[in-house]
Design a protein around this motif. Sequence first.
Motif, short mmCIF file in Angstrom:
data_model
loop_
_atom_site.label_atom_id
_atom_site.label_comp_id
_atom_site.label_asym_id
_atom_site.label_seq_id
_atom_site.Cartn_x
_atom_site.Cartn_y
_atom_site.Cartn_z
N LEU A 154 -9.01 5.16 3.58
CA LEU A 154 -8.80 4.09 2.61
C LEU A 154 -7.69 3.15 3.07
O LEU A 154 -7.80 1.92 2.91
CB LEU A 154 -8.44 4.68 1.24
N ARG A 155 -6.64 3.70 3.65
CA ARG A 155 -5.55 2.86 4.16
C ARG A 155 -6.04 1.96 5.29
O ARG A 155 -5.67 0.78 5.36
CB ARG A 155 -4.38 3.73 4.64
N ALA A 156 -6.88 2.50 6.16
CA ALA A 156 -7.44 1.69 7.25
C ALA A 156 -8.26 0.53 6.69
O ALA A 156 -8.18 -0.60 7.18
CB ALA A 156 -8.30 2.57 8.17
N ALA A 157 -9.02 0.81 5.64
CA ALA A 157 -9.81 -0.25 5.01
C ALA A 157 -8.89 -1.30 4.38
O ALA A 157 -9.14 -2.51 4.50
CB ALA A 157 -10.72 0.35 3.94
N HIS A 158 -7.83 -0.84 3.73
CA HIS A 158 -6.88 -1.77 3.10
C HIS A 158 -6.22 -2.66 4.14
O HIS A 158 -6.07 -3.89 3.93
CB HIS A 158 -5.82 -0.96 2.35
N GLU A 159 -5.85 -2.09 5.27
CA GLU A 159 -5.18 -2.87 6.32
C GLU A 159 -6.09 -3.91 6.95
O GLU A 159 -5.63 -4.89 7.54
CB GLU A 159 -4.63 -1.92 7.39
N ARG A 160 -7.40 -3.73 6.80
CA ARG A 160 -8.37 -4.71 7.30
C ARG A 160 -8.76 -5.71 6.21
O ARG A 160 -9.69 -6.49 6.39
CB ARG A 160 -9.63 -4.00 7.81
N GLY A 161 -8.08 -5.63 5.06
CA GLY A 161 -8.37 -6.56 3.97
C GLY A 161 -9.40 -6.06 2.99
O GLY A 161 -9.85 -6.81 2.12
N GLY A 162 -9.77 -4.79 3.10
CA GLY A 162 -10.76 -4.21 2.19
C GLY A 162 -10.17 -3.65 0.92
O GLY A 162 -8.97 -3.75 0.67
N LEU A 163 -11.03 -3.08 0.09
CA LEU A 163 -10.70 -2.44 -1.19
C LEU A 163 -10.25 -3.43 -2.26
O LEU A 163 -9.79 -3.02 -3.33
CB LEU A 163 -9.61 -1.37 -1.02
N GLN A 164 -10.40 -4.72 -2.01
CA GLN A 164 -9.94 -5.72 -2.97
C GLN A 164 -10.79 -5.74 -4.24
O GLN A 164 -10.31 -6.14 -5.30
CB GLN A 164 -9.96 -7.11 -2.32
N GLN A 165 -12.04 -5.31 -4.12
CA GLN A 165 -12.94 -5.33 -5.29
C GLN A 165 -13.16 -3.95 -5.89
O GLN A 165 -13.89 -3.83 -6.89
CB GLN A 165 -14.30 -5.92 -4.88
N LEU A 166 -12.50 -2.93 -5.35
CA LEU A 166 -12.73 -1.56 -5.82
C LEU A 166 -12.19 -1.39 -7.24
O LEU A 166 -11.01 -1.61 -7.50
CB LEU A 166 -12.06 -0.57 -4.88
N GLY A 226 -0.01 -1.76 -2.22
CA GLY A 226 -0.79 -2.88 -2.75
C GLY A 226 -2.29 -2.73 -2.65
O GLY A 226 -3.03 -3.68 -2.93
N ALA A 227 -2.75 -1.54 -2.31
CA ALA A 227 -4.20 -1.33 -2.18
C ALA A 227 -4.86 -1.23 -3.55
O ALA A 227 -4.24 -0.89 -4.54
CB ALA A 227 -4.47 -0.05 -1.38
N MET A 228 -6.13 -1.55 -3.58
CA MET A 228 -6.99 -1.40 -4.76
C MET A 228 -6.40 -2.10 -6.01
O MET A 228 -6.21 -1.49 -7.05
CB MET A 228 -7.24 0.09 -5.05
N PRO A 229 -6.13 -3.40 -5.91
CA PRO A 229 -5.47 -4.10 -7.03
C PRO A 229 -6.31 -4.20 -8.29
O PRO A 229 -5.75 -4.44 -9.37
CB PRO A 229 -5.19 -5.49 -6.44
N GLY A 268 5.32 -0.21 -12.20
CA GLY A 268 4.37 -1.27 -12.54
C GLY A 268 3.05 -1.22 -11.80
O GLY A 268 2.26 -2.17 -11.87
N ALA A 269 2.78 -0.12 -11.11
CA ALA A 269 1.52 -0.01 -10.35
C ALA A 269 0.32 0.14 -11.28
O ALA A 269 0.44 0.58 -12.41
CB ALA A 269 1.59 1.18 -9.41
N MET A 270 -0.83 -0.22 -10.77
CA MET A 270 -2.12 -0.09 -11.45
C MET A 270 -2.11 -0.67 -12.88
O MET A 270 -2.49 0.00 -13.84
CB MET A 270 -2.58 1.38 -11.46
N PRO A 271 -1.71 -1.91 -13.02
CA PRO A 271 -1.64 -2.51 -14.37
C PRO A 271 -2.99 -2.70 -15.03
O PRO A 271 -3.06 -2.87 -16.25
CB PRO A 271 -0.97 -3.86 -14.11
#
Length: 222
Positions: free
Chosen positions: A20-32, A57-60, A87-90
């Motif tokens: 998941l971190r690798a995906a985040h670092e490539r700009g992924g997980l933004q819509q999860l 900042g992953a999975m906003p 304040g995470a996962m608002p």
Amino acid sequence: LYYVGMKWSDADGVALVGALRAAHERGGLQQLETLDLGSNRMGDETAAALASLVEAGAMPKLNALGLDGNQMGDETAAALAALLEAGAMPKLKRLWLSSNQIGEAGMAALASAVRGGALPSCEGIALGGNPGSAAPVQEALAQRHLEQLRSGGAAAKAGQLSFDTLEWSDADGVALVGALRAAHARGGLQQLEELYLHRNRMGDETAAALASLLEAGAMPKL
């Protein structure tokens, strides 16, 4: 993303978070919006890795997180509480932590986080089947929902509200319906589809107040 019932260990969970971190670092997980890791054998190391990833900042847009049916304990609860207090996962609406190994200390940490304003959009936290009592967390969340109903906050726009297993009396029930009426008067409760009041000590006065509120047109999608 669903990784449910895989019998994955803590090491497997850490490896998954690495992916998941690798995906985040490539700009992924933004819509999860949903991540479900339920019914595995993951523990505190997986939870710590996941907390670190969210902190980065992953999975906003995450609104549902399933960690139930694992082997997570007070360390997991403390890590989550610290993360949430920051304040995470608002946008998180549902958090499943039932059937783990969370004790009284972990429950106290989570309750403190909720009382401090964590999870402003949360509609429910599942904590049954742990060694510790979920009552402090559920009470803290219920009080938050009452405040939001009176002020027109997130609870007034929720699709589901749970005030179950709180040992609330008939007077408490009437006060709750008063908060629901305040939300309705502000134009709220239009999206509410589920309202749970079971396993309390509410009686006829609560039911009469609720019937009157429904008669006034509240909660049309219930």
